[in-house]
Design a protein around this motif. Structure first.
Motif, PDB file in Angstrom:
ATOM      1  N   UNK A   8       0.863  -1.177   0.000  1.00  9.83           N
ATOM      2  CA  UNK A   8       0.000   0.000   0.000  1.00  9.83           C
ATOM      3  C   UNK A   8       0.897   1.223   0.000  1.00  9.83           C
ATOM      4  N   UNK A   9       0.691   2.083  -0.968  1.00  9.71           N
ATOM      5  CA  UNK A   9       1.431   3.343  -1.005  1.00  9.71           C
ATOM      6  C   UNK A   9       0.453   4.444  -0.648  1.00  9.71           C
ATOM      7  N   UNK A  10       0.858   5.316   0.261  1.00 10.09           N
ATOM      8  CA  UNK A  10      -0.024   6.410   0.647  1.00 10.09           C
ATOM      9  C   UNK A  10       0.776   7.670   0.910  1.00 10.09           C
ATOM     10  N   UNK A  11       0.083   8.777   0.851  1.00 12.95           N
ATOM     11  CA  UNK A  11       0.695  10.077   1.087  1.00 12.95           C
ATOM     12  C   UNK A  11       0.310  10.529   2.492  1.00 12.95           C
ATOM     13  N   UNK A  12       1.298  11.002   3.250  1.00  9.37           N
ATOM     14  CA  UNK A  12       1.064  11.481   4.609  1.00  9.37           C
ATOM     15  C   UNK A  12       1.338  12.973   4.695  1.00  9.37           C
ATOM     16  N   UNK A  13       0.592  13.625   5.569  1.00 13.69           N
ATOM     17  CA  UNK A  13       0.906  15.022   5.860  1.00 13.69           C
ATOM     18  C   UNK A  13       2.231  15.046   6.612  1.00 13.69           C
ATOM     19  N   UNK A  14       2.836  16.209   6.687  1.00 19.63           N
ATOM     20  CA  UNK A  14       4.094  16.336   7.428  1.00 19.63           C
ATOM     21  C   UNK A  14       3.898  15.916   8.882  1.00 19.63           C
ATOM     22  N   UNK A  15       2.782  16.328   9.475  1.00 20.00           N
ATOM     23  CA  UNK A  15       2.518  15.997  10.879  1.00 20.00           C
ATOM     24  C   UNK A  15       2.379  14.488  11.073  1.00 20.00           C
ATOM     25  N   UNK A  21       7.362   8.689  12.418  1.00 19.47           N
ATOM     26  CA  UNK A  21       8.793   8.654  12.741  1.00 19.47           C
ATOM     27  C   UNK A  21       9.032   8.604  14.250  1.00 19.47           C
ATOM     28  N   UNK A  22       8.286   9.406  15.007  1.00 22.71           N
ATOM     29  CA  UNK A  22       8.438   9.387  16.479  1.00 22.71           C
ATOM     30  C   UNK A  22       8.068   8.024  17.050  1.00 22.71           C
ATOM     31  N   UNK A  23       6.970   7.470  16.563  1.00 19.98           N
ATOM     32  CA  UNK A  23       6.546   6.152  17.023  1.00 19.98           C
ATOM     33  C   UNK A  23       7.613   5.106  16.702  1.00 19.98           C
ATOM     34  N   UNK A  24       8.122   5.135  15.493  1.00 21.77           N
ATOM     35  CA  UNK A  24       9.152   4.176  15.091  1.00 21.77           C
ATOM     36  C   UNK A  24      10.386   4.301  15.973  1.00 21.77           C
ATOM     37  N   UNK A  25      10.816   5.522  16.192  1.00 19.24           N
ATOM     38  CA  UNK A  25      12.014   5.742  17.006  1.00 19.24           C
ATOM     39  C   UNK A  25      11.793   5.293  18.445  1.00 19.24           C
ATOM     40  N   UNK A  26      10.651   5.647  19.014  1.00 22.79           N
ATOM     41  CA  UNK A  26      10.408   5.318  20.423  1.00 22.79           C
ATOM     42  C   UNK A  26      10.244   3.818  20.643  1.00 22.79           C
ATOM     43  N   UNK A  34       5.976   0.795  12.229  1.00 27.58           N
ATOM     44  CA  UNK A  34       5.183   1.732  13.023  1.00 27.58           C
ATOM     45  C   UNK A  34       3.858   2.033  12.337  1.00 27.58           C
ATOM     46  N   UNK A  35       3.894   2.255  11.030  1.00 31.63           N
ATOM     47  CA  UNK A  35       2.666   2.539  10.281  1.00 31.63           C
ATOM     48  C   UNK A  35       1.731   1.330  10.295  1.00 31.63           C
ATOM     49  N   UNK A  36       2.276   0.121  10.107  1.00 31.10           N
ATOM     50  CA  UNK A  36       1.443  -1.088  10.150  1.00 31.10           C
ATOM     51  C   UNK A  36       0.786  -1.248  11.517  1.00 31.10           C
ATOM     52  N   UNK A  37       1.534  -0.995  12.578  1.00 31.47           N
ATOM     53  CA  UNK A  37       0.995  -1.105  13.930  1.00 31.47           C
ATOM     54  C   UNK A  37      -0.140  -0.108  14.138  1.00 31.47           C
ATOM     55  N   UNK A  38       0.088   1.129  13.724  1.00 34.31           N
ATOM     56  CA  UNK A  38      -0.937   2.159  13.884  1.00 34.31           C
ATOM     57  C   UNK A  38      -2.190   1.832  13.079  1.00 34.31           C
ATOM     58  N   UNK A  39      -2.000   1.350  11.860  1.00 33.07           N
ATOM     59  CA  UNK A  39      -3.150   0.986  11.025  1.00 33.07           C
ATOM     60  C   UNK A  39      -3.896  -0.191  11.651  1.00 33.07           C
ATOM     61  N   UNK A  40      -3.169  -1.196  12.094  1.00 35.26           N
ATOM     62  CA  UNK A  40      -3.818  -2.379  12.674  1.00 35.26           C
ATOM     63  C   UNK A  40      -4.674  -2.005  13.883  1.00 35.26           C
ATOM     64  N   UNK A  41      -4.126  -1.184  14.767  1.00 34.25           N
ATOM     65  CA  UNK A  41      -4.884  -0.786  15.955  1.00 34.25           C
ATOM     66  C   UNK A  41      -6.046   0.136  15.596  1.00 34.25           C
ATOM     67  N   UNK A  42      -5.752   1.144  14.823  1.00 36.02           N
ATOM     68  CA  UNK A  42      -6.767   2.136  14.481  1.00 36.02           C
ATOM     69  C   UNK A  42      -7.880   1.595  13.605  1.00 36.02           C
TER      70      UNK A  42
END
Length: 96
Positions: A8-15, A21-26, A34-42
């Motif tokens: 899946x390719x998607x465009x994200x806002x800067x925010x 990036x913060x989620x991945x780093x933390x 990080x994106x897969x985790x957020x999508x799965x939960x959300x």
């Protein structure tokens, strides 16, 4: 990648990009993880028809905690130091 994986390719806002990036780093993840985790939960939450108001959730949590603090301090003041110590221990154990 297995045959069952899809791309899946998607465009994200800067925010949103910075949030991923913060989620991945933390969490020590890649941005993709990080994106897969957020999508799965959300997505599962949304699929169930839920919405989430963070301000209301925090208010409810703080209200409940304040009520518990008042009741315990009033009725069981002798255990307050042990409860605080246990809470700090749990914080370190479960929230790093």
């Amino acid at each position: 990648m297995s045959e069952s994986d899809r791309i899946l390719t998607l465009r994200l806002s800067k925010a949103d990009w910075e949030l991923v990036e913060r989620l991945a780093k933390s969490q020590g993840y890649t941005r993709a993880q990080a994106a897969r985790s957020a999508i799965a939960l959300g997505a599962r939450f949304a699929e169930a028809g839920h919405t989430f108001n963070i301000t209301r959730a925090v208010l409810v949590l703080e209200y409940m905690q304040a009520a518990i603090d008042v009741i315990i301090a009033r009725d069981h003041g002798d255990v307050v130091p042990q409860l605080r110590a246990a809470a700090k221990e749990r914080l370190a154990t479960f929230h790093g």
